[in-house]
Design a protein around this motif. Structure first.
Motif, mmCIF file in Angstrom:
data_model
loop_
_atom_site.group_PDB
_atom_site.id
_atom_site.type_symbol
_atom_site.label_atom_id
_atom_site.label_comp_id
_atom_site.label_asym_id
_atom_site.label_seq_id
_atom_site.Cartn_x
_atom_site.Cartn_y
_atom_site.Cartn_z
ATOM 1 N N LYS A 1 16.501 0.080 -8.381
ATOM 2 C CA LYS A 1 15.908 0.030 -7.038
ATOM 3 C C LYS A 1 14.401 0.242 -7.079
ATOM 4 O O LYS A 1 13.653 -0.432 -6.390
ATOM 5 C CB LYS A 1 16.554 1.077 -6.115
ATOM 6 N N TRP A 2 13.941 1.196 -7.907
ATOM 7 C CA TRP A 2 12.494 1.442 -7.969
ATOM 8 C C TRP A 2 11.769 0.235 -8.567
ATOM 9 O O TRP A 2 10.650 -0.084 -8.178
ATOM 10 C CB TRP A 2 12.182 2.718 -8.763
ATOM 11 N N GLY A 3 12.421 -0.464 -9.501
ATOM 12 C CA GLY A 3 11.808 -1.655 -10.090
ATOM 13 C C GLY A 3 11.746 -2.800 -9.097
ATOM 14 O O GLY A 3 10.762 -3.551 -9.046
ATOM 15 N N GLN A 4 12.812 -2.934 -8.286
ATOM 16 C CA GLN A 4 12.802 -3.961 -7.247
ATOM 17 C C GLN A 4 11.686 -3.685 -6.245
ATOM 18 O O GLN A 4 10.980 -4.596 -5.810
ATOM 19 C CB GLN A 4 14.157 -4.013 -6.538
ATOM 20 N N PHE A 5 11.529 -2.411 -5.868
ATOM 21 C CA PHE A 5 10.464 -2.032 -4.932
ATOM 22 C C PHE A 5 9.097 -2.320 -5.541
ATOM 23 O O PHE A 5 8.212 -2.888 -4.878
ATOM 24 C CB PHE A 5 10.581 -0.553 -4.566
ATOM 25 N N ALA A 6 8.918 -1.962 -6.812
ATOM 26 C CA ALA A 6 7.626 -2.182 -7.481
ATOM 27 C C ALA A 6 7.308 -3.674 -7.557
ATOM 28 O O ALA A 6 6.176 -4.092 -7.281
ATOM 29 C CB ALA A 6 7.647 -1.567 -8.879
ATOM 30 N N MET A 7 8.290 -4.484 -7.894
ATOM 31 C CA MET A 7 8.050 -5.926 -7.979
ATOM 32 C C MET A 7 7.782 -6.517 -6.593
ATOM 33 O O MET A 7 6.954 -7.419 -6.443
ATOM 34 C CB MET A 7 9.234 -6.639 -8.644
ATOM 35 N N GLY A 8 8.478 -6.015 -5.577
ATOM 36 C CA GLY A 8 8.209 -6.468 -4.211
ATOM 37 C C GLY A 8 6.778 -6.164 -3.808
ATOM 38 O O GLY A 8 6.090 -7.006 -3.219
ATOM 39 N N CYS A 9 6.320 -4.945 -4.131
ATOM 40 C CA CYS A 9 4.925 -4.574 -3.832
ATOM 41 C C CYS A 9 3.957 -5.471 -4.596
ATOM 42 O O CYS A 9 2.949 -5.914 -4.045
ATOM 43 C CB CYS A 9 4.676 -3.111 -4.185
ATOM 44 N N PHE A 10 4.279 -5.749 -5.854
ATOM 45 C CA PHE A 10 3.409 -6.596 -6.666
ATOM 46 C C PHE A 10 3.327 -8.002 -6.079
ATOM 47 O O PHE A 10 2.242 -8.541 -5.883
ATOM 48 C CB PHE A 10 3.938 -6.641 -8.099
ATOM 49 N N TYR A 11 4.492 -8.595 -5.772
ATOM 50 C CA TYR A 11 4.503 -9.957 -5.238
ATOM 51 C C TYR A 11 3.875 -10.043 -3.854
ATOM 52 O O TYR A 11 3.358 -11.072 -3.461
ATOM 53 C CB TYR A 11 5.925 -10.517 -5.213
ATOM 54 N N PHE A 12 3.917 -8.950 -3.097
ATOM 55 C CA PHE A 12 3.259 -8.923 -1.796
ATOM 56 C C PHE A 12 1.749 -8.791 -1.949
ATOM 57 O O PHE A 12 0.978 -9.439 -1.261
ATOM 58 C CB PHE A 12 3.794 -7.765 -0.949
ATOM 59 N N SER A 13 1.313 -7.927 -2.875
ATOM 60 C CA SER A 13 -0.110 -7.605 -2.973
ATOM 61 C C SER A 13 -0.935 -8.706 -3.640
ATOM 62 O O SER A 13 -2.118 -8.834 -3.351
ATOM 63 C CB SER A 13 -0.308 -6.287 -3.719
ATOM 64 N N VAL A 14 -0.342 -9.499 -4.508
ATOM 65 C CA VAL A 14 -1.107 -10.538 -5.204
ATOM 66 C C VAL A 14 -1.752 -11.517 -4.220
ATOM 67 O O VAL A 14 -2.961 -11.746 -4.278
ATOM 68 C CB VAL A 14 -0.243 -11.262 -6.257
ATOM 69 N N PRO A 15 -1.006 -12.113 -3.258
ATOM 70 C CA PRO A 15 -1.682 -13.030 -2.330
ATOM 71 C C PRO A 15 -2.655 -12.324 -1.392
ATOM 72 O O PRO A 15 -3.679 -12.898 -1.010
ATOM 73 C CB PRO A 15 -0.551 -13.676 -1.531
#
Length: 135
Positions: free
Chosen positions: A17-31
């Motif tokens: 779950k923490w990895g999914q959250f981290a990747m979600g934050c990453f994919y959101f923050s890049v654009p």
């Protein structure tokens, strides 16, 4: 076929779950960050070509304000009833623009006063709490 299956299934590890959250934050923050950098680049290009406040423009006043435009040296109405017979445009003349500037200045001044009053009230309440705590 076996190679294709190996490539597409061998390295897929489900994230916690923490990895999914981290990747979600990453994919959101890049654009978002990329868009911010593009905007900063566009602003810098605009400043170099026309100046921070338009000082480098040859013509500083807009020609043809609102629904009036200069077409081939001739002043014509644009929009409903004019060239193109389009929708009625929101028009504003110099008086409207001056009135809008004054109203905006008044709203900003009132907001500054309100914010200052709220800060003073907060300071007063903190001071009273400190006095009560000391006593």
């Amino acid at each position: 076929e076996r190679l294709k299956k190996q490539i597409h299934t061998a390295w897929r590890v489900p994230l916690p779950k923490w990895g999914q959250f981290a990747m979600g934050c990453f994919y959101f923050s890049v654009p978002v960050v990329g868009g911010w950098h593009v905007m900063q680049w566009a602003i810098s290009k605009s400043h170099t070509s026309i100046g921070p406040k338009g000082e480098l423009l040859e013509i500083k006043e807009v020609q043809g304000i609102g629904g009036i435009a200069d077409v081939n040296g001739e002043t014509k109405k644009i929009g409903a009833g004019g060239i193109g017979m389009g929708v009625k445009l929101a028009v504003s003349d110099k008086d409207d623009q001056e009135r809008s500037k004054k109203m905006l200045a008044r709203v900003l001044r009132d907001a500054r006063r309100r914010r200052k009053k709220e800060e003073e009230e907060a300071k007063r309440k903190r001071k009273i709490k400190e006095e009560v705590a000391v006593a």
